[in-house]
Design a protein around this motif. Sequence first.
Motif, mmCIF file in Angstrom:
data_model
loop_
_atom_site.group_PDB
_atom_site.id
_atom_site.type_symbol
_atom_site.label_atom_id
_atom_site.label_comp_id
_atom_site.label_asym_id
_atom_site.label_seq_id
_atom_site.Cartn_x
_atom_site.Cartn_y
_atom_site.Cartn_z
ATOM 1 N N THR A 1 -3.524 -81.162 -20.867
ATOM 2 C CA THR A 1 -3.784 -80.587 -19.658
ATOM 3 C C THR A 1 -4.773 -79.421 -19.526
ATOM 4 O O THR A 1 -4.855 -78.840 -20.801
ATOM 5 C CB THR A 1 -2.401 -79.980 -19.035
ATOM 6 O OG1 THR A 1 -2.093 -78.757 -19.619
ATOM 7 C CG2 THR A 1 -1.185 -80.926 -18.860
ATOM 8 N N VAL A 2 -5.291 -79.250 -18.562
ATOM 9 C CA VAL A 2 -6.206 -78.061 -18.388
ATOM 10 C C VAL A 2 -5.685 -77.036 -17.514
ATOM 11 O O VAL A 2 -6.176 -75.778 -17.490
ATOM 12 C CB VAL A 2 -7.581 -78.469 -17.625
ATOM 13 C CG1 VAL A 2 -8.320 -79.558 -18.333
ATOM 14 C CG2 VAL A 2 -7.097 -79.044 -16.130
ATOM 15 N N GLN A 3 -4.384 -76.940 -17.434
ATOM 16 C CA GLN A 3 -3.637 -75.738 -16.741
ATOM 17 C C GLN A 3 -2.741 -75.002 -17.691
ATOM 18 O O GLN A 3 -1.845 -75.894 -18.384
ATOM 19 C CB GLN A 3 -2.850 -76.300 -15.593
ATOM 20 C CG GLN A 3 -3.787 -76.120 -14.212
ATOM 21 C CD GLN A 3 -3.444 -76.889 -13.164
ATOM 22 O OE1 GLN A 3 -2.203 -77.618 -13.262
ATOM 23 N NE2 GLN A 3 -4.064 -76.900 -12.083
ATOM 24 N N ASP A 4 -2.374 -73.899 -17.565
ATOM 25 C CA ASP A 4 -1.497 -73.065 -18.285
ATOM 26 C C ASP A 4 0.191 -73.550 -17.604
ATOM 27 O O ASP A 4 0.054 -73.470 -16.690
ATOM 28 C CB ASP A 4 -1.718 -71.606 -18.290
ATOM 29 C CG ASP A 4 -0.910 -70.831 -18.973
ATOM 30 O OD1 ASP A 4 0.091 -71.292 -19.814
ATOM 31 O OD2 ASP A 4 -1.124 -69.699 -19.014
ATOM 32 N N GLN A 5 0.783 -73.971 -18.551
ATOM 33 C CA GLN A 5 2.179 -74.601 -18.031
ATOM 34 C C GLN A 5 3.142 -73.395 -18.420
ATOM 35 O O GLN A 5 4.357 -73.710 -18.542
ATOM 36 C CB GLN A 5 2.500 -75.811 -18.689
ATOM 37 C CG GLN A 5 1.485 -76.818 -18.494
ATOM 38 C CD GLN A 5 1.372 -77.287 -16.948
ATOM 39 O OE1 GLN A 5 2.605 -76.870 -16.166
ATOM 40 N NE2 GLN A 5 0.602 -77.881 -16.411
ATOM 41 N N ALA A 6 2.831 -72.258 -18.895
ATOM 42 C CA ALA A 6 3.764 -71.176 -19.461
ATOM 43 C C ALA A 6 5.082 -70.822 -18.294
ATOM 44 O O ALA A 6 6.138 -70.939 -18.742
ATOM 45 C CB ALA A 6 3.156 -69.880 -19.774
ATOM 46 N N GLU A 7 4.448 -70.862 -17.380
ATOM 47 C CA GLU A 7 5.468 -70.364 -16.100
ATOM 48 C C GLU A 7 6.715 -71.867 -16.099
ATOM 49 O O GLU A 7 7.917 -71.440 -15.930
ATOM 50 C CB GLU A 7 4.933 -70.107 -14.753
ATOM 51 C CG GLU A 7 4.117 -68.850 -14.753
ATOM 52 C CD GLU A 7 5.063 -67.770 -14.641
ATOM 53 O OE1 GLU A 7 6.219 -67.722 -14.420
ATOM 54 O OE2 GLU A 7 4.158 -66.579 -14.987
ATOM 55 N N ALA A 8 6.066 -72.822 -15.817
ATOM 56 C CA ALA A 8 6.779 -74.080 -15.664
ATOM 57 C C ALA A 8 7.916 -74.236 -16.911
ATOM 58 O O ALA A 8 8.890 -74.731 -16.663
ATOM 59 C CB ALA A 8 5.753 -75.323 -15.353
ATOM 60 N N LEU A 9 7.255 -74.018 -18.078
ATOM 61 C CA LEU A 9 8.110 -74.264 -19.396
ATOM 62 C C LEU A 9 9.289 -73.141 -19.160
ATOM 63 O O LEU A 9 10.279 -73.643 -19.537
ATOM 64 C CB LEU A 9 7.184 -74.167 -20.374
ATOM 65 C CG LEU A 9 6.177 -75.101 -20.504
ATOM 66 C CD1 LEU A 9 5.131 -74.627 -21.929
ATOM 67 C CD2 LEU A 9 6.848 -76.582 -21.048
ATOM 68 N N ALA A 10 8.923 -72.147 -18.975
ATOM 69 C CA ALA A 10 9.862 -71.171 -18.926
ATOM 70 C C ALA A 10 11.095 -71.417 -18.061
ATOM 71 O O ALA A 10 12.183 -71.147 -18.149
ATOM 72 C CB ALA A 10 9.171 -69.574 -18.680
ATOM 73 N N LEU A 11 10.732 -71.571 -16.822
ATOM 74 C CA LEU A 11 11.556 -72.249 -15.737
ATOM 75 C C LEU A 11 12.413 -73.555 -16.292
ATOM 76 O O LEU A 11 13.619 -73.293 -16.227
ATOM 77 C CB LEU A 11 10.875 -72.696 -14.731
ATOM 78 C CG LEU A 11 11.414 -72.568 -13.127
ATOM 79 C CD1 LEU A 11 11.640 -71.086 -13.210
ATOM 80 C CD2 LEU A 11 10.582 -72.935 -12.103
ATOM 81 N N ALA A 12 11.766 -74.397 -17.003
ATOM 82 C CA ALA A 12 12.475 -75.559 -17.512
ATOM 83 C C ALA A 12 13.381 -75.018 -18.654
ATOM 84 O O ALA A 12 14.381 -75.756 -18.909
ATOM 85 C CB ALA A 12 11.529 -76.569 -18.016
ATOM 86 N N CYS A 13 13.185 -74.098 -19.366
ATOM 87 C CA CYS A 13 14.334 -73.536 -20.047
ATOM 88 C C CYS A 13 15.101 -72.477 -19.474
ATOM 89 O O CYS A 13 15.032 -71.239 -20.036
ATOM 90 C CB CYS A 13 13.287 -72.787 -21.362
ATOM 91 S SG CYS A 13 12.218 -73.911 -22.339
ATOM 92 N N LEU A 14 15.876 -72.755 -18.706
ATOM 93 C CA LEU A 14 17.193 -72.151 -17.905
ATOM 94 C C LEU A 14 16.153 -70.818 -17.467
ATOM 95 O O LEU A 14 17.112 -69.509 -17.453
ATOM 96 C CB LEU A 14 18.051 -71.847 -19.063
ATOM 97 C CG LEU A 14 18.973 -72.990 -18.850
ATOM 98 C CD1 LEU A 14 18.503 -74.291 -19.405
ATOM 99 C CD2 LEU A 14 20.123 -72.643 -19.983
ATOM 100 N N ASP A 15 14.862 -70.778 -17.141
ATOM 101 C CA ASP A 15 14.201 -69.518 -16.575
ATOM 102 C C ASP A 15 14.287 -68.404 -17.505
ATOM 103 O O ASP A 15 14.621 -67.232 -17.419
ATOM 104 C CB ASP A 15 15.039 -69.234 -15.231
ATOM 105 C CG ASP A 15 13.858 -68.525 -14.194
ATOM 106 O OD1 ASP A 15 12.942 -68.305 -14.821
ATOM 107 O OD2 ASP A 15 14.406 -67.695 -13.595
#
Length: 246
Positions: A140-154
Amino acid sequence: MKETKGFQYLEGSRFDRLSIETRHKPAIAKVEPFKRYPQADKIPLPRSWILAEEHLIPLLQHRRSLRKYSTEPLSLEHLAFMFWASQGITGQAGRYLFRAAPSGGALYPVETYINAHSIQGLDAGLYHFDAEHFALDRLTVQDQAEALALACLDQKFMAQAAVIFLWTGIFRRAMSKYGDRGMRYILLDAGHICQNLLLAAEAVGCGGCPVGAFYDNELNQLLQIDGEEESILYAAAVGRKILPRD
Ligand SMILES: Cc1cc2nc3c(=O)[nH]c(=O)nc-3n(C[C@H](O)[C@H](O)[C@H](O)COP(=O)(O)O)c2cc1C
């Protein structure tokens, strides 16, 4: 406890002397030993991370799960070192390639992905680690850090890490040989890999936190994997330690 699926699985995949030769082996088709992304941009990883020699004992002594990171970006060399230490190819015997972490039957069913959030010289985004070519496939060309943290029980600290490692299992790689018991080996492999990574992080002034709490389907979706042939197993957030001068 005995009613849990986990306990029943361990019981169902036990080896014992009487049945080891005659036990039922499900016919599970094999798959390729390496996952390939032929369409992806390939970013070669540097091999120039030769480090001052680090001794194992202080690394073991000082490793602690780290959830607060410096805002300084991580160098690509140190990231490359972490890939090498956790899943790099370190040996060969005939057609078998061996890696830095052990694997049941040398089948290497675990794939490594990262989200690069703050790596010097590497665009932010999701990547797949191509062990065969010691390179990254850009997904991907987008940083997914926030989405990943959210998927890890925030777990918000994850979004502050320079990099999030994500390990998946391609189940057929181990289960086509070992059937039910293969699942044990896949999970054990992931543990070895993560521990190698954490010690490598420690060796370059970083720290990491393993993460087992996540919504599996959400991470699978972010990684664009089906959750059946391949599914998320484990993750770790890694960043530079905060030094007194920071
Ligand atoms: C399988 C596993 C899953 C873990 N999952 C999480 C997690 O989701 N979030 C977190 O903050 N820490 C997680 N941890 C880190 C543990 O909390 C940590 O290892 C433990 O408290 C011991 O501390 P130490 O790692 O600093 O020695 C996990 C550790 C392991 C081994």
